[in-house]
Design a protein around this motif. Structure first.
Motif, mmCIF file in Angstrom:
data_model
loop_
_atom_site.group_PDB
_atom_site.id
_atom_site.type_symbol
_atom_site.label_atom_id
_atom_site.label_comp_id
_atom_site.label_asym_id
_atom_site.label_seq_id
_atom_site.Cartn_x
_atom_site.Cartn_y
_atom_site.Cartn_z
ATOM 1 N N LEU A 95 0.756 -1.091 -0.010
ATOM 2 C CA LEU A 95 -0.011 -0.302 -0.078
ATOM 3 C C LEU A 95 0.890 1.306 -0.018
ATOM 4 C CD1 LEU A 95 -2.887 1.188 0.096
ATOM 5 C CD2 LEU A 95 -2.577 1.307 2.884
ATOM 6 N N ILE A 96 0.589 2.108 -0.868
ATOM 7 C CA ILE A 96 1.729 3.179 -1.137
ATOM 8 C C ILE A 96 0.904 4.601 -1.114
ATOM 9 C CG2 ILE A 96 3.139 4.038 -2.847
ATOM 10 C CD1 ILE A 96 3.440 1.277 -3.995
ATOM 11 N N ARG A 97 1.397 5.629 -0.807
ATOM 12 C CA ARG A 97 0.651 6.981 -0.825
ATOM 13 C C ARG A 97 1.786 8.061 -1.177
ATOM 14 N NH1 ARG A 97 0.856 10.930 3.094
ATOM 15 N NH2 ARG A 97 1.644 10.124 5.285
ATOM 16 N N ASP A 98 1.302 9.199 -1.456
ATOM 17 C CA ASP A 98 2.221 10.403 -1.714
ATOM 18 C C ASP A 98 2.744 11.060 -0.374
ATOM 19 O OD1 ASP A 98 3.125 13.049 -2.095
ATOM 20 O OD2 ASP A 98 1.920 13.202 -3.883
ATOM 21 N N LYS A 99 3.798 10.888 -0.233
ATOM 22 C CA LYS A 99 4.487 11.350 1.210
ATOM 23 C C LYS A 99 4.511 12.812 1.457
ATOM 24 C CE LYS A 99 9.290 11.312 -0.437
ATOM 25 N NZ LYS A 99 10.530 10.533 -0.273
ATOM 26 N N ARG A 100 4.067 13.570 0.272
ATOM 27 C CA ARG A 100 3.795 15.078 0.679
ATOM 28 C C ARG A 100 2.481 15.400 0.931
ATOM 29 N NH1 ARG A 100 5.401 16.594 -5.401
ATOM 30 N NH2 ARG A 100 3.797 14.750 -5.492
ATOM 31 N N LYS A 101 1.490 14.552 0.974
ATOM 32 C CA LYS A 101 -0.193 15.017 1.128
ATOM 33 C C LYS A 101 -0.142 14.125 2.591
ATOM 34 C CE LYS A 101 -1.217 15.086 -3.473
ATOM 35 N NZ LYS A 101 -2.021 14.414 -4.578
ATOM 36 N N SER A 102 -1.242 14.879 3.328
ATOM 37 C CA SER A 102 -1.950 14.218 4.558
ATOM 38 C C SER A 102 -3.268 13.791 4.143
ATOM 39 C CB SER A 102 -1.664 15.019 5.764
ATOM 40 O OG SER A 102 -2.768 16.263 5.396
ATOM 41 N N ILE A 103 -3.682 12.699 4.460
ATOM 42 C CA ILE A 103 -4.949 11.956 3.993
ATOM 43 C C ILE A 103 -5.679 12.025 5.250
ATOM 44 C CG2 ILE A 103 -6.172 10.172 3.168
ATOM 45 C CD1 ILE A 103 -3.647 9.617 1.192
ATOM 46 N N LYS A 104 -6.795 12.670 5.367
ATOM 47 C CA LYS A 104 -7.663 12.410 6.458
ATOM 48 C C LYS A 104 -9.043 12.035 6.304
ATOM 49 C CE LYS A 104 -5.212 16.273 8.409
ATOM 50 N NZ LYS A 104 -5.083 17.722 8.745
ATOM 51 N N LYS A 105 -9.203 11.403 4.981
ATOM 52 C CA LYS A 105 -10.652 10.731 4.880
ATOM 53 C C LYS A 105 -10.913 9.562 5.547
ATOM 54 C CE LYS A 105 -10.374 12.300 0.002
ATOM 55 N NZ LYS A 105 -10.220 11.830 -1.361
ATOM 56 N N ARG A 106 -12.212 9.356 5.471
ATOM 57 C CA ARG A 106 -12.622 8.020 6.323
ATOM 58 C C ARG A 106 -12.435 7.061 5.385
ATOM 59 N NH1 ARG A 106 -16.686 7.889 11.014
ATOM 60 N NH2 ARG A 106 -15.359 9.131 12.488
ATOM 61 N N SER A 107 -12.989 7.127 4.065
ATOM 62 C CA SER A 107 -12.791 6.116 2.912
ATOM 63 C C SER A 107 -11.580 6.288 2.393
ATOM 64 C CB SER A 107 -14.251 6.050 2.213
ATOM 65 O OG SER A 107 -13.974 7.593 1.588
ATOM 66 N N MET A 108 -11.154 5.063 1.886
ATOM 67 C CA MET A 108 -10.044 5.004 0.810
ATOM 68 C C MET A 108 -10.465 4.773 -0.527
ATOM 69 S SD MET A 108 -7.855 2.153 3.301
ATOM 70 C CE MET A 108 -6.251 2.257 2.454
ATOM 71 N N VAL A 109 -9.411 5.458 -1.359
ATOM 72 C CA VAL A 109 -9.737 5.428 -2.724
ATOM 73 C C VAL A 109 -8.192 4.742 -3.147
ATOM 74 C CG1 VAL A 109 -10.154 6.606 -5.098
ATOM 75 C CG2 VAL A 109 -11.178 7.208 -3.045
ATOM 76 N N ILE A 110 -8.117 3.935 -3.769
ATOM 77 C CA ILE A 110 -7.029 2.774 -4.107
ATOM 78 C C ILE A 110 -7.227 2.479 -5.525
ATOM 79 C CG2 ILE A 110 -5.608 0.910 -3.875
ATOM 80 C CD1 ILE A 110 -6.886 0.567 -0.831
ATOM 81 N N SER A 111 -6.218 2.857 -6.297
ATOM 82 C CA SER A 111 -5.843 2.563 -7.675
ATOM 83 C C SER A 111 -4.951 1.050 -7.660
ATOM 84 C CB SER A 111 -5.558 3.505 -8.612
ATOM 85 O OG SER A 111 -4.445 4.046 -8.342
#
Length: 194
Positions: A95-111
């Motif tokens: 599982l990977i994300r952008d290290k420059r952004k903080s994510i505060k959503k409850r649901s996940m959007v994964i491509s």
């Protein structure tokens, strides 16, 4: 005997493995069937095509990644044998994300290309999966998704695109697949990779 090997990471690693075993492969030069100095030839196929060629008896066995097995082949367990073989490569599905952004959503959007694995792994989470067959790293940059699930080997692509691994979902390694009725023949002829 024809052993099919998927193009790319698996084939490149398999060539080095064979070289250590003193098994020579003729030069590729855009050929799709390569001769060896042993009693087998190598057919270069996409992982997605190996099952068709195997079930229709055009090849004797195939080398695939564990990720492909989990996402595509489990439903054929009654027809094929799957053997974990000597590790000539290993990597992970992350599982990977952008290290420059903080994510505060409850649901996940994964491509991801690995929708079946992701659904199983995150079965109790609220998420949306966007099925992609490549360019997952771009999905984060263009705000298509918050996360991606993809294979990481060296990590160079992640580093160059400001991405970071959050969690390893599963280790990825090579598997030998073949028809159950051919098990004795396959194991005898390809014992050097088991």
């Amino acid at each position: 005997m024809i052993l099919s090997v998927s193009k790319g990471r698996i084939f490149n690693s398999f060539k080095l493995f064979l070289k250590k075993k003193n098994i020579n492969i003729e030069e590729e030069k855009r050929k799709l069937i390569l001769k060896t100095n042993k009693k087998f030839n190598i057919a270069l196929l996409k992982q997605e095509d190996i099952l068709y060629f195997l079930l229709n008896k055009h090849i004797d066995a195939g080398l695939i990644g564990y990720d492909f097995f989990l996402n595509n082949l489990k439903k054929y367990k009654d027809k094929i044998c799957v053997k974990k073989i000597q590790k000539f490569f290993s990597c992970g599905l992350y599982l990977i994300r952008d290290k420059r952004k903080s994510i505060k959503k409850r649901s996940m959007v994964i491509s991801t290309k690995y929708d079946i694995i992701v659904n199983k792994f995150f079965k109790y989470k609220k998420l949306k999966i966007i099925k992609m067959n490549g360019s997952n790293e771009l999905a984060i940059s263009l705000n298509v998704s918050d996360y991606i699930v993809d294979i990481v080997d060296t990590g160079t692509t992640l580093k160059n695109n400001y991405l970071k691994k959050i969690y390893k979902i599963v280790d990825i390694f090579p598997l030998l697949v073949y028809l159950k009725k051919n098990e004795n023949i396959i194991l005898n002829k390809l014992e050097f990779i088991l």
